[in-house]
Motif scaffolding. Structure first.
Motif, short mmCIF file in Angstrom:
data_model
loop_
_atom_site.label_atom_id
_atom_site.label_comp_id
_atom_site.label_asym_id
_atom_site.label_seq_id
_atom_site.Cartn_x
_atom_site.Cartn_y
_atom_site.Cartn_z
N VAL A 115 5.18 3.57 -4.04
CA VAL A 115 4.27 4.71 -4.16
C VAL A 115 4.97 5.84 -4.91
O VAL A 115 4.46 6.36 -5.91
CB VAL A 115 3.78 5.18 -2.79
CG1 VAL A 115 2.80 6.34 -2.94
CG2 VAL A 115 3.13 4.03 -2.02
N ARG A 172 5.64 5.05 -8.52
CA ARG A 172 4.43 4.81 -9.32
C ARG A 172 4.38 3.39 -9.88
O ARG A 172 4.09 3.16 -11.05
CB ARG A 172 4.32 5.84 -10.45
CG ARG A 172 4.15 7.28 -9.95
CD ARG A 172 2.89 7.42 -9.10
NE ARG A 172 2.56 8.80 -8.80
CZ ARG A 172 2.80 9.41 -7.61
NH1 ARG A 172 3.40 8.74 -6.64
NH2 ARG A 172 2.43 10.66 -7.41
N LEU A 192 2.25 1.14 -8.42
CA LEU A 192 1.02 0.52 -7.94
C LEU A 192 0.11 0.07 -9.07
O LEU A 192 -0.54 -0.99 -8.97
CB LEU A 192 0.27 1.47 -6.98
CG LEU A 192 0.80 1.46 -5.54
CD1 LEU A 192 2.14 2.18 -5.47
CD2 LEU A 192 -0.18 2.09 -4.58
N THR A 244 -8.63 -3.42 0.81
CA THR A 244 -7.45 -2.55 0.72
C THR A 244 -7.55 -1.48 1.78
O THR A 244 -8.64 -0.94 2.02
CB THR A 244 -7.38 -1.84 -0.67
OG1 THR A 244 -7.48 -2.82 -1.70
CG2 THR A 244 -6.09 -1.06 -0.82
N ARG A 271 -5.10 1.83 3.83
CA ARG A 271 -3.89 2.66 3.89
C ARG A 271 -3.37 2.70 5.32
O ARG A 271 -4.14 2.72 6.28
CB ARG A 271 -4.25 4.06 3.42
CG ARG A 271 -3.16 5.11 3.49
CD ARG A 271 -3.67 6.38 2.82
NE ARG A 271 -2.76 7.51 2.96
CZ ARG A 271 -2.87 8.64 2.27
NH1 ARG A 271 -3.87 8.80 1.41
NH2 ARG A 271 -2.01 9.62 2.45
N ARG A 274 -8.18 0.67 -6.71
CA ARG A 274 -7.65 1.73 -7.58
C ARG A 274 -7.97 3.11 -7.01
O ARG A 274 -7.17 4.05 -7.16
CB ARG A 274 -8.19 1.56 -8.99
CG ARG A 274 -7.60 0.34 -9.71
CD ARG A 274 -7.85 0.39 -11.20
NE ARG A 274 -7.25 -0.76 -11.88
CZ ARG A 274 -5.97 -0.86 -12.23
NH1 ARG A 274 -5.14 0.14 -11.96
NH2 ARG A 274 -5.52 -1.93 -12.86
N ILE A 326 -5.42 3.76 -4.39
CA ILE A 326 -4.15 4.09 -5.03
C ILE A 326 -4.14 5.54 -5.48
O ILE A 326 -3.18 6.28 -5.24
CB ILE A 326 -3.90 3.14 -6.22
CG1 ILE A 326 -3.61 1.72 -5.73
CG2 ILE A 326 -2.74 3.65 -7.08
CD1 ILE A 326 -3.56 0.69 -6.83
N GLU A 347 -1.51 8.33 -4.16
CA GLU A 347 -0.57 8.97 -5.08
C GLU A 347 -0.80 10.48 -5.17
O GLU A 347 0.15 11.24 -5.42
CB GLU A 347 -0.69 8.33 -6.46
CG GLU A 347 -0.12 6.91 -6.50
CD GLU A 347 -0.13 6.29 -7.89
OE1 GLU A 347 0.57 5.28 -8.08
OE2 GLU A 347 -0.85 6.82 -8.77
#
Length: 319
Positions: A71, A74, A76, A93, A95, A224, A227, A231
């Motif tokens: 993460v 960067r 991912l 997906t 978290r 995405r 992600i 981020e």
């Protein structure tokens, strides 16, 4: 009644002998997981959602978990590109954040080789930021080979000298063998167990229900979006040792920075506590500490054998 591997009737929802053969090729793992609390709870939930289709669903899924360094570093986006290039389509997906306990449980059968110093580093490192777990459908299946076994083989091992150019970890260009960005479930049985470690039961059931509802879809856009959100919460870092030491030098002093450069270049490695004496953790950037520690802290100890035998694609396809 005591459960024993190979019984065809279910005891407390455990896999039948036929299901075990589709979950793991490692007899020792089947025996250990039959007593493992996380596997048992996870399997009960997988059964409750997928019923008799459970092993078939798991057979077609690979599980990839990014580590905190992926993460911050960067990686991912490149991971998503690698999955697509190699025939894996994200279908679920979510978290989550590691805890001191969950990180040890996931690698219970692997981290016995780590020194106490490395365990201290891992606690500092894995609790730094949240991560993502991906389940991906294999759209280029190999007969007899579960999806997660295929992806695990493509991932590449921790030792850079043993990686091939096509391996995921080679493509991601890790700074060293410790900061290696990704974990992939070895076999379908590991998916079951590890989801039960990563996610509390209500969240796990929601995740499995979401997976069932969208199993045949391409959910790259959702992955995405996850992600991007993660981020946005986690500043990027270069994961570069020289740069990290340059930033630490004004805080620790040039003598301490020079000592750490020498250790990183030629060893011998130092303890976690010695690193803490050299670097003021409370003032330093956390990732500068992690990167430096990954090059200088005692990492492994000699052990007589692995706790569980390794898994190979050949063991699956040869059956």
């Amino acid at each position: 009644m005591i459960w024993t591997p190979g019984r065809e009737d279910r005891v407390d929802g455990m896999p039948t002998a036929g299901e075990w053969r589709r979950l793991s090729v490692v007899p020792e793992k089947r025996e250990v997981f039959g007593c493992d609390l996380y596997f048992r709870e996870g399997w009960a939930d997988v059964l409750s959602v997928f019923g008799g289709d459970a092993t078939g669903v798991l057979d077609g899924l690979a599980m990839l978990v990014v580590k905190p360094d992926a993460v911050a570093g960067r990686r991912l986006g490149p991971i998503m590109e690698y999955l697509a290039d190699n025939g894996f389509v994200p279908v679920a997906t979510t978290r989550f954040g590691y805890t001191r306990h969950s990180m040890r449980e996931v690698w219970r059968y692997d981290w016995h080789i780590y020194t106490v110093d490395r365990l201290q580093l891992c606690t500092f490192w894995y609790l730094t930021n949240d991560v993502l777990v991906f389940l991906a459908r294999d759209v280029r299946p190999v007969p007899g080979l579960p999806a997660t076994v295929r992806l695990c083989d493509l991932k590449g091992v921790g030792d850079p000298a043993r990686r091939q150019p096509h391996h995921l970890r080679t493509k991601l260009n890790p700074p060293n063998r410790m900061l290696n960005f990704v974990h992939v479930g070895d076999e379908p049985a590991d998916i079951v167990r590890e989801l039960a470690i990563f996610l509390d039961r209500p969240e796990r059931l929601r995740f499995l229900e979401d997976l069932r509802a969208h199993l045949g879809e391409d959910r790259t856009a959702q992955a995405r979006a996850e992600i991007a959100a993660l981020e946005a919460d986690c500043p990027a870092h270069d994961l570069d040792l020289a740069a990290a030491l340059s930033r630490l030098a004004p805080l620790a002093g040039e003598a301490a920075a020079a000592r750490l450069r020498d250790v990183a270049a030629s060893g011998p490695r130092i303890s976690w506590d010695e690193l803490a004496e050299l670097v003021p953790f409370e003032k330093a950037d956390r990732w500068d500490v992690i990167v430096t520690a990954s090059f200088v802290v005692h990492d492994e100890r000699p052990v007589p054998h692995a706790l569980l035998p390794p898994v190979s694609p050949e063991a699956w396809t040869a059956r």
